[in-house]
Design a protein around this motif. Structure first.
Motif, mmCIF file in Angstrom:
data_model
loop_
_atom_site.group_PDB
_atom_site.id
_atom_site.type_symbol
_atom_site.label_atom_id
_atom_site.label_comp_id
_atom_site.label_asym_id
_atom_site.label_seq_id
_atom_site.Cartn_x
_atom_site.Cartn_y
_atom_site.Cartn_z
ATOM 1 N N ASN A 205 38.817 53.033 35.394
ATOM 2 C CA ASN A 205 38.618 51.613 35.699
ATOM 3 C C ASN A 205 37.949 50.832 34.575
ATOM 4 O OD1 ASN A 205 39.726 51.907 38.264
ATOM 5 N ND2 ASN A 205 37.755 52.462 39.171
ATOM 6 N N VAL A 242 37.115 42.090 36.039
ATOM 7 C CA VAL A 242 37.982 43.267 36.209
ATOM 8 C C VAL A 242 39.172 43.169 35.270
ATOM 9 C CG1 VAL A 242 39.414 44.579 37.818
ATOM 10 C CG2 VAL A 242 37.313 43.480 38.638
ATOM 11 N N LYS A 423 36.445 42.067 44.847
ATOM 12 C CA LYS A 423 37.246 43.077 44.148
ATOM 13 C C LYS A 423 36.416 43.882 43.157
ATOM 14 C CE LYS A 423 41.376 43.595 41.244
ATOM 15 N NZ LYS A 423 42.469 42.880 40.533
ATOM 16 N N LEU A 427 35.337 47.853 43.466
ATOM 17 C CA LEU A 427 35.806 48.751 42.416
ATOM 18 C C LEU A 427 34.723 49.755 42.032
ATOM 19 C CD1 LEU A 427 38.230 49.247 40.434
ATOM 20 C CD2 LEU A 427 36.994 47.788 38.807
#
Length: 434
Positions: A205, A242, A423, A427
């Motif tokens: 990620n 992100v 979000k 994550l």
């Protein structure tokens, strides 16, 4: 090593590139032979006074990759890079004697640790000519229209004094040397394990999944500007949290000098000429000016940027409560937005600009902890650690630097604004928020 007359030694520090490198260009100008040298200084991998590894695994791996690429790029110019896992003051005098070095070329540095190491080397090298060059600025110190001691206290004043009045210098080129310049080079780059770390894979990620080095930096610039044209949306996306493309991600390469700020500036100008000019293309230049600003602030104020009272000499009732520090580091505070950002840096060595402002404000203004501890943790963990920007930003957020308004971030409102759907927090926290 053979006793060979080389003449010129380039001592690479945070200027790990061949494109637009004034040190490299000047060293190759005078017709002599040239070798490069880089030291993985063991002091950079020791534990600091706050208990943090001065350089943790993320920036260490990035640095190793950078040096691997630098060797390849220098070889195209028929220049060898000697690499050592040792103190510069041990290595450089020996190299000077072995190769009959007469001149040393290096990037101008002014913060205390770098100056002390440079002086230690100078004290052991005897009659050698030293040539240092400002090599990390957008606005060259010789070109600015005020004395460095008069660097404005407020960024906006600094920017307005420069951006419409001072021209940005063109990049410089280093010419390839004859093949006869090559030497026998038996030095090797240390592995992560040699520097005290186990190897690791980039987190799936990570918002910065890139490798170190000039080649990767140039590839990223070309992709972000000309292939995807994401530069044209920078101002709208730069507060993202992100993904790879919410910001340029140039900062790690800028920090160790594997791309120059002038290269980025002139590529922006090329983009504007070939495609379009808008608020976004300007805003990336605006951010590069901020980077310059903190360098001038550190030149003006010296070691004061590392002191608790900062450049404003303001005194607050700071705490060093280790329990609170640990909770902040480990993402265990009462604020889920802060926690998500701290877990991100722990897992990836990266954090967004928006995240950094929030976690630093929370650390200094909410927890009222000694801001230098937070700055030291960032120094350890961040791939893009830059001494001037790091300490300049931490002072700014802590209320002892260049913020005239002494703001405090409302992290709850910031999360609602920049992570409205949760979000980012999901994550990294892997919990249900709503």
């Amino acid at each position: 090593m053979q006793k060979t007359k080389i003449n010129n030694l380039i001592w690479f520090r945070n200027d790990l590139r061949t494109i637009d490198n004034s040190v490299l260009s000047e060293a190759t100008k005078n017709g002599g032979s040239v070798i490069g040298l880089y030291c993985f200084d063991p002091r950079e991998f020791t534990t600091d006074k706050f208990g943090f590894k001065k350089t943790a695994k993320f920036r260490t791996k990035f640095l190793i990759e950078t040096i691997q690429d630098l060797i390849i790029q220098l070889s195209k110019l028929n220049i060898d890079l000697l690499v050592f896992n040792d103190l510069p003051e041990h290595v450089i005098p020996q190299i000077c004697e072995t190769y009959n070095i007469t001149d040393i070329y290096l990037q101008e540095e002014w913060t205390q640790e770098e100056v002390d190491i440079e002086n230690a080397v100078k004290s052991k090298t005897g009659q050698i000519s030293w040539h240092s060059f400002y090599n990390q600025f957008l606005y060259h110190p010789e070109d600015i229209n005020f004395d460095i001691s008069k660097t404005p206290q407020v960024f906006t004043v600094f920017r307005k004094k420069l951006e419409k009045y001072i021209e940005i210098r063109n990049g410089v080129v280093a010419e390839a040397l004859p093949i006869s310049n090559r030497i026998e080079n038996n030095t090797t780059i240390p592995a992560l394990s040699d520097l005290g770390f186990e190897d690791f894979k980039t987190h799936v990620n990570s918002a910065f999944p890139f490798k170190g080095g000039e080649t990767e930096a140039q590839n990223r610039l070309n992709e972000y500007f000309f292939e995807t044209k994401k530069l044209g949306f920078y101002k709208k996306t730069r507060n993202g949290l992100v993904g790879v493309d919410y910001s340029s991600k140039f900062s790690p390469w800028l920090a160790n000098g594997s791309i120059s700020v002038r290269t980025i500036y002139w590529k922006i100008k090329q983009f504007e000429k070939e495609h379009y000019k808008n608020q976004s293309t300007y805003w990336l230049i605006f951010e590069l000016i901020w980077r310059d600003y903190f360098k001038y602030v550190s030149m003006k104020h010296g070691n004061q940027i590392f002191k608790l009272e900062g450049i404003l000499n303001k005194h607050y009732d700071w705490s060093n409560n280790q329990n609170l520090v640990s909770k902040w580091i480990n993402g265990e505070t009462q604020d889920d937005f802060v926690n998500a950002n701290m877990i991100e840096i722990n897992e990836t060595g990266w954090m967004s600009n928006r995240g950094r402002q929030n976690v630093a404000s929370y650390f200094a203004k909410e927890l009222q902890l000694d801001w230098r501890i937070g700055a030291a943790y960032f120094e350890s963990m961040l791939m893009d650690y830059d001494v001037h920007s790091n300490y300049g930003n931490w002072m700014y957020v802590a209320g002892v630097g260049n913020d005239p308004r002494d703001r405090k971030f409302n992290t709850k409102l910031q999360a609602e604004r920049y992570d409205a759907n949760g979000k980012f927090r999901r994550l990294w926290l892997q919990v249900s928020l709503f």
